[in-house]
Design a protein around this motif. Structure first.
Motif, PDB file in Angstrom:
ATOM      1  N   LEU A  11       0.729  -1.120  -0.098  1.00  0.00           N
ATOM      2  CA  LEU A  11       0.090   0.058   0.235  1.00  0.00           C
ATOM      3  C   LEU A  11       0.785   1.274  -0.063  1.00  0.00           C
ATOM      4  O   LEU A  11       0.515   2.370  -0.626  1.00  0.00           O
ATOM      5  N   LYS A  12       1.978   1.112   0.604  1.00  0.00           N
ATOM      6  CA  LYS A  12       2.810   2.350   0.717  1.00  0.00           C
ATOM      7  C   LYS A  12       3.486   2.764  -0.779  1.00  0.00           C
ATOM      8  O   LYS A  12       3.715   3.832  -1.029  1.00  0.00           O
TER       9      LYS A  12
ATOM     10  N   VAL B 173      -3.395   5.516  -5.943  1.00  0.00           N
ATOM     11  CA  VAL B 173      -4.545   6.108  -5.208  1.00  0.00           C
ATOM     12  C   VAL B 173      -4.460   7.557  -4.803  1.00  0.00           C
ATOM     13  O   VAL B 173      -3.287   8.059  -4.669  1.00  0.00           O
ATOM     14  N   ASP B 174      -5.684   7.902  -4.475  1.00  0.00           N
ATOM     15  CA  ASP B 174      -5.427   9.392  -3.758  1.00  0.00           C
ATOM     16  C   ASP B 174      -5.275   9.285  -2.548  1.00  0.00           C
ATOM     17  O   ASP B 174      -5.664   8.853  -1.530  1.00  0.00           O
TER      18      ASP B 174
ATOM     19  N   ILE C 114      -5.084   8.221   3.327  1.00  0.00           N
ATOM     20  CA  ILE C 114      -5.900   7.725   2.042  1.00  0.00           C
ATOM     21  C   ILE C 114      -7.213   8.129   2.017  1.00  0.00           C
ATOM     22  O   ILE C 114      -7.979   7.881   3.132  1.00  0.00           O
ATOM     23  N   LEU C 115      -7.737   8.521   0.867  1.00  0.00           N
ATOM     24  CA  LEU C 115      -9.424   8.694   0.783  1.00  0.00           C
ATOM     25  C   LEU C 115     -10.044   7.332   0.889  1.00  0.00           C
ATOM     26  O   LEU C 115      -9.553   6.339  -0.024  1.00  0.00           O
ATOM     27  N   LYS C 116     -11.041   7.231   1.700  1.00  0.00           N
ATOM     28  CA  LYS C 116     -11.748   6.063   1.704  1.00  0.00           C
ATOM     29  C   LYS C 116     -12.665   5.719   0.538  1.00  0.00           C
ATOM     30  O   LYS C 116     -12.783   4.733  -0.113  1.00  0.00           O
TER      31      LYS C 116
ATOM     32  N   ARG D  41      -7.419  -2.701  -9.754  1.00  0.00           N
ATOM     33  CA  ARG D  41      -6.664  -2.113 -10.928  1.00  0.00           C
ATOM     34  C   ARG D  41      -5.460  -2.971 -11.251  1.00  0.00           C
ATOM     35  O   ARG D  41      -5.173  -3.233 -12.552  1.00  0.00           O
ATOM     36  N   GLU D  42      -4.766  -3.526 -10.249  1.00  0.00           N
ATOM     37  CA  GLU D  42      -3.286  -4.492 -10.328  1.00  0.00           C
ATOM     38  C   GLU D  42      -3.970  -5.699 -11.160  1.00  0.00           C
ATOM     39  O   GLU D  42      -2.890  -6.013 -12.171  1.00  0.00           O
ATOM     40  N   ARG D  43      -4.902  -6.252 -11.168  1.00  0.00           N
ATOM     41  CA  ARG D  43      -5.479  -7.355 -11.968  1.00  0.00           C
ATOM     42  C   ARG D  43      -5.694  -7.076 -13.254  1.00  0.00           C
ATOM     43  O   ARG D  43      -5.351  -8.075 -14.152  1.00  0.00           O
TER      44      ARG D  43
END
Length: 61
Positions: free
Chosen positions: A27-28, A36-37, A47-49, A57-59
């Motif tokens: 995540l970092k 991510v925002d 991080i915005l929820k 997106r990675e898939r």
């Protein structure tokens, strides 16, 4: 009129890790890559929820 509480709209990487099923180090990296925002404050990412799970997106790649 309801007052907007900004703290209800954000999470740290540990909360995002639980929510999205990703490791904290991944995540970092996602935050640093701008996928991510998020905003870095000192050594912490905020991080915005209200955004899609970056794992989806990675898939697609």
């Amino acid at each position: 009129m309801e007052k907007l509480n900004v703290f209800e709209q954000i999470m740290d990487v540990h909360e995002a890790s639980d929510l999205w099923g990703l490791s904290v180090p991944r995540l970092k990296a996602i935050c640093q890559e701008g996928l991510v925002d998020a905003k870095k404050f000192g050594n912490s990412w905020v991080i915005l929820k209200d955004q899609p799970n970056p794992k989806q997106r990675e898939r697609k790649k």
